[in-house]
Motif scaffolding. Structure first.
Motif, PDB file in Angstrom:
ATOM      1  N   VAL A  98       1.115  -1.552  -0.149  1.00 51.80           N
ATOM      2  CA  VAL A  98       0.115   0.292  -0.222  1.00 51.80           C
ATOM      3  C   VAL A  98       0.630   1.324   0.083  1.00 51.80           C
ATOM      4  N   LEU A  99       0.667   2.202  -0.892  1.00 51.52           N
ATOM      5  CA  LEU A  99       1.712   3.322  -0.944  1.00 51.52           C
ATOM      6  C   LEU A  99       0.339   4.375  -0.544  1.00 51.52           C
ATOM      7  N   PRO A 100      -0.176   5.137   0.761  1.00 47.87           N
ATOM      8  CA  PRO A 100      -1.021   5.732   1.770  1.00 47.87           C
ATOM      9  C   PRO A 100      -0.772   7.424   0.836  1.00 47.87           C
ATOM     10  N   ASP A 101      -1.599   7.341   0.819  1.00 42.27           N
ATOM     11  CA  ASP A 101      -1.944   8.874   0.045  1.00 42.27           C
ATOM     12  C   ASP A 101      -1.825  10.190   1.090  1.00 42.27           C
ATOM     13  N   ASP A 102      -2.399   9.524   2.199  1.00 40.11           N
ATOM     14  CA  ASP A 102      -2.754  10.580   3.628  1.00 40.11           C
ATOM     15  C   ASP A 102      -2.258   9.669   4.994  1.00 40.11           C
ATOM     16  N   PRO A 130       0.932  14.780   3.128  1.00 38.38           N
ATOM     17  CA  PRO A 130       1.866  14.368   3.318  1.00 38.38           C
ATOM     18  C   PRO A 130       3.065  14.341   2.795  1.00 38.38           C
ATOM     19  N   TYR A 131       2.557  13.443   2.184  1.00 36.26           N
ATOM     20  CA  TYR A 131       3.315  12.591   0.724  1.00 36.26           C
ATOM     21  C   TYR A 131       3.447  13.245  -0.055  1.00 36.26           C
ATOM     22  N   CYS A 132       5.263  12.994  -0.685  1.00 40.34           N
ATOM     23  CA  CYS A 132       5.045  13.585  -1.898  1.00 40.34           C
ATOM     24  C   CYS A 132       4.925  12.809  -2.832  1.00 40.34           C
ATOM     25  N   GLU A 188       7.528  10.222  11.555  1.00 38.08           N
ATOM     26  CA  GLU A 188       8.645  10.737  10.985  1.00 38.08           C
ATOM     27  C   GLU A 188       8.209  11.749   9.824  1.00 38.08           C
ATOM     28  N   ALA A 189       7.151  11.538   8.618  1.00 37.86           N
ATOM     29  CA  ALA A 189       6.112  12.060   7.636  1.00 37.86           C
ATOM     30  C   ALA A 189       6.236  13.839   8.422  1.00 37.86           C
ATOM     31  N   ALA A 190       6.049  14.017   9.466  1.00 37.74           N
ATOM     32  CA  ALA A 190       6.414  15.694   9.365  1.00 37.74           C
ATOM     33  C   ALA A 190       7.341  15.884   9.855  1.00 37.74           C
ATOM     34  N   LEU A 191       8.555  15.122  10.623  1.00 36.85           N
ATOM     35  CA  LEU A 191      10.081  15.831  10.821  1.00 36.85           C
ATOM     36  C   LEU A 191      10.285  15.990   9.543  1.00 36.85           C
TER      37      LEU A 191
END
Ligand code: HPA
Length: 243
Positions: A98-102, A130-132, A188-191
């Motif tokens: 899975v590649l989440p988008d949110d 949150p994800y590029c 992790e994502a936010a940092l």
């Protein structure tokens, strides 16, 4: 240079031609492990095991700030994180990538920002997405090329752990719109965002979340699927690097 953060089941990259390892110190303390440097195809890669080699840090014990700072200090251009999750949505069964988008963050008490303390500016990093999207597109293209199914359009609920959830908690996550649940996606994502590092999180479903699937009893990790799934993750990473 691409950074890979490996989670449960991925504490090294089999297809990485390793050149060297380096211990990095940061103003936020020690990262989970020394960084491993190498190449896959023409791409420079830095690998980090999120939980440390030997899986020594539980999700709430990981020094996420040190980890991201260490990668940033090495000049990486983007971060591809890998993690194991529980499946909430019916089609996201064990073995699914899975590649989440949110995401939705339910963690607490973790050191979750660099903009902390009296001498730091007040900064509100935008986190609408949150994800590029570009890094996600590279992964989706690599998966397409390899013929590897990669579910997308999913929201990752990040829980505190280390215990797993109750059925009621999973039902609430589902009502909130979460499709998978894991414990390491935040901060992790936010940092990464605070450091302006493009970041995406590739997730492998290793169990039905509590109360989901045929068995209503205890959550069971599928270790065979974990190992097979991480082999596929390795192939995907290679395809991204060879782009
Ligand atoms: N819940 C939280 N984190 C997880 C799970 C889960 O069911 N599976 C793998 N990581």
């Amino acid at each position: 240079m691409l950074a890979i953060i490996g989670g449960r089941g991925l504490n090294h990259l089999p297809n990485l031609e390793v050149t060297h390892r380096q211990v990095i110190r940061t103003p936020y303390g020690d990262p989970s492990c020394p960084l491993t440097y190498g190449r896959i195809g023409g791409t420079g890669v830095v690998f980090m095991a999120r939980h440390g080699y030997g899986h020594s840090f539980a999700p709430h014990e990981i020094n996420y700030r040190a980890n991201l700072w260490a990668l940033h200090s090495q000049g990486v251009q983007c971060v591809l994180a890998v993690g194991a999750v529980g499946g909430i949505r019916a089609d996201l069964v064990p073995g699914t990538l899975v590649l989440p988008d949110d995401l939705i963050d339910y963690t607490w008490g973790r050191k979750h920002t660099y903009f902390d303390g009296p001498d730091q500016p007040v900064v509100h990093a935008d986190f609408t997405r949150p994800y590029c999207p570009q890094l996600r597109a590279r992964l989706l293209a690599a998966a397409g090329k390899l013929g590897v199914p990669l579910a997308t359009g999913a929201t990752y609920g990040v829980t505190q752990g280390p215990r797993l959830e109750t059925r009621a908690e999973v039902a609430r996550l589902e009502r909130d719109g979460c499709d998978v649940v894991g414990m390491t996606g935040m901060p992790e994502a936010a940092l990464a965002r605070e450091l302006k590092l493009p970041y995406a999180h590739l997730c492998l479903v290793v169990n039905h979340a509590a109360g989901k699937g045929a068995s209503q009893e205890a959550v069971a990790f599928d270790l065979v699927r974990l190992s097979a799934g991480m082999d596929t993750v390795g192939q995907l990473i290679e395809a991204v690097c060879r782009g």
